[in-house]
Design an enzyme around this catalytic site. Structure first.
Site, PDB file in Angstrom:
ATOM      1  N   HIS A   1       0.818  -1.216   0.000  1.00  0.00           N
ATOM      2  CA  HIS A   1       0.000   0.000   0.000  1.00  0.00           C
ATOM      3  C   HIS A   1       0.851   1.265   0.000  1.00  0.00           C
ATOM      4  CE1 HIS A   1      -3.149   2.825   0.781  1.00  0.00           C
ATOM      5  NE2 HIS A   1      -2.565   3.232   1.886  1.00  0.00           N
ATOM      6  N   CYS A   2       2.072   1.203   0.493  1.00  0.00           N
ATOM      7  CA  CYS A   2       2.825   2.432   0.750  1.00  0.00           C
ATOM      8  C   CYS A   2       3.719   2.879  -0.405  1.00  0.00           C
ATOM      9  CB  CYS A   2       3.677   2.269   2.016  1.00  0.00           C
ATOM     10  SG  CYS A   2       2.704   2.119   3.521  1.00  0.00           S
ATOM     11  N   ILE A   3       4.709   2.071  -0.744  1.00  0.00           N
ATOM     12  CA  ILE A   3       5.769   2.533  -1.638  1.00  0.00           C
ATOM     13  C   ILE A   3       5.264   2.907  -3.030  1.00  0.00           C
ATOM     14  CG2 ILE A   3       8.030   1.992  -2.615  1.00  0.00           C
ATOM     15  CD1 ILE A   3       8.532   0.179  -0.269  1.00  0.00           C
TER      16      ILE A   3
ATOM     17  N   ASP B   1       2.589   6.356  -1.950  1.00  0.00           N
ATOM     18  CA  ASP B   1       2.949   7.540  -1.166  1.00  0.00           C
ATOM     19  C   ASP B   1       3.654   8.637  -1.950  1.00  0.00           C
ATOM     20  OD1 ASP B   1       1.853   6.027   0.774  1.00  0.00           O
ATOM     21  OD2 ASP B   1       3.641   5.834   2.017  1.00  0.00           O
TER      22      ASP B   1
END
Length: 447
Positions: A277-279, A282
């Site tokens: 979900h992040c890299i 974001d």
């Protein structure tokens, strides 16, 4: 830590003495482990989710998150400290509310804050004086003040006077057994001095180490910085992979040698694309927000372009290898994707490049199957709904022999890679599995 006057405020004292009830909204990979940590720290805790299936499983003491064992879940529910519900009117019972909902991107790669906004509207319905509302979801600097505050103040109460706002970015790493929610240092910030004191008291009771920062915008920027750092460095090694491949140099050998330097170098590794979900997400939150300040983010945007291009590079390497080694077109081939999850040894498919690989193969006319010991079936996803319901095939010898090629997209530990290379004519290895395991086969192509 310096003792501030606000530390003696009755609201802070109540938190410090654990005379409050906490609520966690969103019981996924972030929310459920956080709820368990809060409950185990001695706070009465309510978990909220719109997914009734999750609530049913929690009530039965059956965890759906690897980071939370059945024993821990059963212990906390059995003790009476924790319970889960779909009844959001019970938010009025909670003195501290942590929001752990998704913050994805739209199809145009703009921030999608609809989950945060809808959650704040639910909180506003029962918002009362003295409550501390904390956002843990990853987002751009300014979200807490510019998005959350106006929605919550729509209930008639004022932030900093009647209720309080804070931000503490999640730092979960699914599958990492070395760290858990309680042992990962927690960045905390409040909107104002009293909110900051409440944040320090609450999270200081839940985790081993807190890292207070000056403002919620700073805390929001910390999370983005951590993941942009990784995204940019992964993009760098992905680009080096392309350059060195053209030169006949193995980038994995280069990295292994370079990381022996005891200073000035940190190893990052290439792959078939970015997942989680992040890299992958974001960096685009910051590039979007930076436009408001007319600040270019060319470096970050270039990294995103490189990383998102990797699945197509893998497919081209596969097509070339099929043609040269087997004399077969990709459109007439049967391909096995090894690993659906975005990282090894977890059942998490968020933003997994394996889904994009499957889509590209289908577009090229190939017959595609997948094997993943952690995922029996492709679940519903926002972007790949047409793949929903596809089931993992067995990786037994008789079944493997029916494929023309396999693509190792995720290097799960429990897979027999020697058997794979023995029975499938061509294996495209995007994770350097065979070299790391000292397995030598003539039908391996790195990508």
């Amino acid at each position: 830590m310096k003792h501030e006057p606000e530390d003696n405020h009755p609201l802070v004292a109540a938190i410090r003495d654990k005379q409050i009830k906490a609520g966690v909204i969103g019981l996924g990979y972030v929310g459920l482990p956080l709820a368990m940590s809060i409950s185990r720290a001695g706070f009465h805790t309510l978990g909220f989710d719109i997914d009734t299936e999750k609530i049913v499983r929690i009530d039965k003491g059956k965890s759906y998150i690897e980071a939370v064992t059945d024993d821990v879940l059963a212990e906390e529910t059995g003790s009476g400290r924790f319970c889960a519900t779909t009844d959001f009117t019970r938010l009025k019972e909670c003195d501290v509310i942590a929001i752990c909902v998704p913050t994805p991107l739209t199809r145009y790669r703009d921030p999608d804050l609809s989950y945060v906004e809808n959650t704040c509207r639910e909180i506003a319905k029962t918002l009362r004086q003295g409550q501390l509302i904390v956002l843990e979801s990853t987002t751009y600097p300014g979200t807490t003040e510019e998005v959350m505050r106006p929605i919550l103040e729509g209930a008639g109460l004022r932030a900093g006077q009647d209720f309080y706002l804070g931000y503490s970015p999640e730092r979960e790493d699914p599958g990492n057994r070395e760290f858990n929610t309680s042992t990962i240092p927690k960045v905390v910030a409040g909107d104002g001095e009293l909110a900051s004191a409440m944040m320090r008291a609450f999270y200081g009771s839940v985790v081993e180490t807190i890292v207070p920062v000056a403002s919620v915008r700073t805390a929001e920027a910390v999370k983005l910085t951590e993941n942009i750092f990784r995204a940019v460095n992964i993009a760098l090694v992905n680009e080096l992979k392309l350059v060195y491949d053209a030169m006949g140099i193995d980038v994995w050998d280069v990295i292994e040698a370079a990381k022996t330097k005891p200073f000035g170098y940190m190893p990052f590794y290439p792959g078939p694309g970015l997942g989680g979900h992040c890299i992958p997400i974001d960096p685009f939150y910051l590039t979007w927000k930076s436009r408001e300040f007319e600040q270019p983010t060319r470096f970050i945007e270039l990294a995103g372009e490189i990383n998102t291009s990797m699945p197509r590079y893998v497919i081209e390497k596969l097509a070339e290898a099929l043609d040269r080694r087997l004399g077969k077109a990709l459109s007439r081939s049967r391909i096995l994707i090894m690993g659906l999850a975005y990282k090894k040894n977890v059942p998490d498919i968020r933003e997994s490049p394996s889904l994009r690989l499957m889509e590209l193969l289908i577009e090229r006319g190939a017959e595609v199957e997948y094997h993943d010991p952690f995922l029996d079936e492709v679940p519903r996803t926002r972007e790949y709904g047409h793949l929903k319901g596809r089931r993992s095939v067995q990786a037994e010898a008789d079944n493997l022999a029916g494929f023309d090629a396999a693509v190792i997209a995720t290097d799960h530990d429990g897979v027999d890679y020697a058997r794979l290379a023995t029975h499938v004519p061509l294996v495209v290895d995007t994770r350097n599995v065979y070299a790391r395991r000292s397995l030598a086969f003539d039908n391996i192509v790195k990508a």
